[in-house]
Design an enzyme around this catalytic site. Structure first.
Site, PDB file in Angstrom:
ATOM      1  N   ASP A   1      -4.369  -4.939   6.382  1.00  0.00           N
ATOM      2  CA  ASP A   1      -4.661  -5.897   5.124  1.00  0.00           C
ATOM      3  C   ASP A   1      -3.366  -6.587   4.733  1.00  0.00           C
ATOM      4  OD1 ASP A   1      -6.124  -6.920   2.959  1.00  0.00           O
ATOM      5  OD2 ASP A   1      -5.410  -5.418   1.571  1.00  0.00           O
TER       6      ASP A   1
ATOM      7  N   HIS B   1      -2.831  -1.202  -3.203  1.00  0.00           N
ATOM      8  CA  HIS B   1      -3.919  -0.183  -3.008  1.00  0.00           C
ATOM      9  C   HIS B   1      -3.598   0.770  -3.971  1.00  0.00           C
ATOM     10  CE1 HIS B   1      -4.455  -2.145   1.504  1.00  0.00           C
ATOM     11  NE2 HIS B   1      -4.778  -3.025   0.383  1.00  0.00           N
TER      12      HIS B   1
ATOM     13  N   SER C   1       0.756  -1.076  -0.017  1.00  0.00           N
ATOM     14  CA  SER C   1      -0.122  -0.061  -0.032  1.00  0.00           C
ATOM     15  C   SER C   1       0.920   1.180  -0.026  1.00  0.00           C
ATOM     16  CB  SER C   1      -1.072  -0.086   1.306  1.00  0.00           C
ATOM     17  OG  SER C   1      -1.995   0.929   1.148  1.00  0.00           O
TER      18      SER C   1
END
Length: 359
Positions: free
Chosen positions: A291, A202, A175
């Protein structure tokens, strides 16, 4: 926090100031309209965060300004990009490689709901990124000793001591701060790789085709996954930004996201664990939230080699930190150590003794 806007459009400045001025924890510095003035302003005022457009007037564009700032007065920089549908969008990822920590898409035409959504994302990004870890550097590379502290020093373990095993698929999740690291790790991986690579990053919707094209500069065959692709050795597949990517029967499939983080690294890793088991390798890189931690644990429980980035080299040590805390990572490695691991994984296996001297 002191925040500096670098933008040449007066209407965009007025819009952003309207959104930010009402926040009691944000102090807006006088905005600047070009790259050279941005460098001077950062050196003078030491802002906690810079919001910067990439297309700027004068001889220094946004990427060049970011490069100069990171070399002389490093601070967190978030790019405001309006280049989603133009050939210049690849420049967005060059800004991340130069040292920017995140990208926000400039709001397009929309109603109050679109403005509300952008404002929430803007404020969330500003408040988190103002505390992001940044490192002064002149060039982002794992092949030279001039960038990250984790790479500047010798590897903390010998390359031979980094655990390796046969690999049938490499799964990478990341991310905030991960795109430039993904780029450098793929550069380290020998091409063509003897296995497919799947990346769940992401990213703002609309940026994934440019991200895939940019990663193609590493020498690998890269593509933005649409679903239905057969996984082929030597290919790199980038997840869509608005759907989850899963591995099913040797093919990639997309599905509606089930969580807040999109695309879900957990969902990808869990599907890899179910199909590839011990024959997979998982890398969980820098990023906000948790995540990927549960998915990495599922991969480890299936016998896969699982790696979490070490906290000291993360822009935000959320995802890897969560994985380390729950015992999901069989190894915690620096970027340089991960590069060494990929070099080892990408080498062809040595010839078997029975094949020597034949003929």
């Amino acid at each position: 926090m002191k925040l500096l806007l670098v933008e040449d459009s007066r209407s965009v400045i007025a819009f952003l100031e309207q959104l930010l001025r009402r926040e009691p924890d944000i102090e807006l510095l006088p905005p600047v309209a070009n790259g050279r003035d941005a460098v001077v302003a950062v050196q003078r005022w030491s802002p906690q965060l810079v919001l910067m457009d990439l297309v700027l007037p004068g001889k220094m564009d946004g990427v060049e300004a970011i490069t100069e700032i990171m070399a002389t007065a490093p601070c967190p920089i978030v790019v405001l990009s309006g280049q989603l549908d133009t050939p210049g969008r690849d420049r967005t990822f060059e800004s991340l490689r130069a040292g920017a920590v995140d990208v926000l898409a400039k709001p397009t035409a929309g109603g109050l709901e679109a403005v509300k959504e952008f404002r929430e994302r803007l404020l969330r990004t500003v408040r988190v990124m103002a505390h992001a870890r940044v490192v002064g550097r002149r060039r982002m590379s794992l092949r030279t000793p001039t960038v990250l502290p984790a790479v500047q020093t010798p590897l903390s373990v010998p390359v031979a001591a980094v655990e390796t095993k046969p690999c049938s698929l490499l799964a990478i999740g990341g991310s905030t701060g991960a795109p430039p690291l993904v780029y450098e790790l793929l550069r380290a991986l020998p091409s063509p790789a003897p296995f497919p690579v799947v990346v769940a990053q992401h990213i703002v919707r609309g940026f994934e085709p440019g991200f895939a094209r940019w990663l193609g500069g590493t020498g690998h065959r890269t593509m933005a996954a649409q679903g239905g692709e057969w996984l082929e050795p030597g290919a790199v597949y980038v997840s869509p930004a608005d759907r989850d990517l899963v591995v099913r029967g040797g093919r990639l499939q997309t599905q509606p996201s089930r969580g807040v983080a999109v695309p879900s690294v957990d969902v990808l890793f869990e599907s890899v664990a179910g199909f590839y088991g011990a024959k997979a390798v998982g890398l969980l890189l820098t990023g906000m939230g948790e995540d990927g931690a549960r998915g990495l644990l599922a991969m480890r429980q299936a016998g896969a080699l699982t790696v979490a980035q070490d906290g000291a080299s993360c822009v935000v040590d959320g995802m890897p930190g969560a994985a380390r805390a729950m015992g999901a990572a069989s190894q915690t490695l620096t970027p340089g150590e991960m590069a060494a691991l990929l070099v080892s994984l990408g080498r062809p296996p040595p010839p078997s003794p029975s094949g020597r001297g034949s003929g």
